[in-house]
Design an enzyme around this catalytic site. Structure first.
Site: not given
Ligand code: DGY
Length: 318
Positions: A284, A236, A265
């Site tokens: 992402h 993250r 994001e």
């Molecule tokens: C997760 O599964 O955490 C991905 O980053 C999508 O949110």
């Protein structure tokens, strides 16, 4: 009997999700904008389906008078107040396991892209500057035989380590707790954060975002890394300090970096990180394969329906 489900999503969800929900007894209410919609009677909401990363606050859960379940599409639930859910006795479901391989593959795509100048090379090969083959341009960092430091050796980090064996890499890891089976399977060695950063040629961030991992990699930590090192964030955005990263890259410290995640994001389109050549940025895509998305859809809807029916939630994080 029809259940009232609040879906938080500012995009059209992946098609199988709406198909699975349409085949169930759910009546859907949409939350599409930043602010909660005013035209919903929250007192009748039975379930929340979280798609994307809208915050699911304790206040929202309290407002939904009959709430029985929060189901998240994805494994990372840092946008959901899990302590609040526990305190209110509301189960939270997520999608662990099915996305480990895809996310580990993408972590490697980031490490390789940054280490071997893939994106810069692509731009160069298409541009006016590429007139003659030159064996001295765009030299990257050797992956085979290098040291990989994995920060967060959970399910995804473990898969990143498995793939490193094919590159004959030495594996260090840093984690909340030691992982004896990974040490045995991967030959990985546990290291303190500073030691891992000092010794690794490639660093992969694969930890969840928690209060302990927020800002884990800042200016001090980046300064500990080798000037030739490569770091990739498939976790993250807030796990590292983006401004400190930009400063390190601009100063020529680190070979390159790559990230699948940012904060916010997406970044504002004029954010200086987006102009930094030695940073590879993706939107992402960690678990974004068709096969993985299909499995995530199925799992998250199964969790939702189980919670609505008052059954045990099969994949429960809180
Ligand atoms: C997760 O599964 O955490 C991905 O980053 C999508 O949110």
């Amino acid at each position: 009997m029809s259940w009232q489900v609040l879906i938080q999503s500012d995009v059209v969800p992946y098609e199988p999700i709406t198909r699975l929900l349409a085949a169930s007894d759910c009546c859907l209410h949409w939350w599409r904008d930043a602010e909660p919609p005013r035209d919903i009677d929250y007192s009748v909401i039975d379930g929340i389906y979280s798609y994307g990363h809208f915050p699911v606050t304790r206040e929202l859960m309290e407002r939904c008078g009959r709430l029985k379940i929060v189901s998240n599409f994805g494994v990372g639930c840092d946008h959901i107040d899990q302590n609040g859910a526990r305190a209110l006795g509301i189960p939270v479901g997520n999608t662990p396991g099915v996305l480990d391989a895809a996310t580990a593959d993408l972590t490697w795509a980031l490490l390789l892209a940054a280490g071997r100048n893939i994106v810069t090379g692509d731009h160069f090969a298409r541009g006016p500057g590429f007139q003659k083959y030159d064996a001295a341009v765009l030299l990257g960092q050797q992956v085979t035989g290098a040291t990989l430091g994995i920060i967060g050796l959970g399910r995804i980090g473990y898969q990143v380590g498995r793939r490193a064996i094919g590159f004959d890499m030495k594996i260090l890891y840093h984690n909340r707790t030691r992982n004896a089976s990974a040490e045995a399977d991967l030959g990985a060695r546990y290291a303190g954060l500073d030691e891992l950063l000092q010794q690794s040629d490639f660093v992969a961030l694969n930890c969840p975002l928690t209060p302990e991992t927020t800002g884990l990699i800042g200016a001090r930590e980046l300064a500990l890394m080798k000037p030739t090192a490569v770091i990739a964030n498939a976790a993250r955005g807030p796990v590292w300090d983006q401004e400190a990263l930009l400063t390190a890259l601009r100063a020529g410290h680190l070979h390159a970096a790559a990230t699948d995640v940012t904060y916010p994001e997406p970044l504002p389109r004029d954010h200086p990180l987006l102009a930094e050549e030695r940073l590879v940025v993706l939107p992402h895509l960690g678990s974004a394969t068709q096969q993985t998305r299909d499995a995530m859809s199925q799992m998250s809807v199964t969790n939702l329906l189980a919670g609505l029916k008052g059954q045990d939630v099969p994949y429960r994080i809180a």
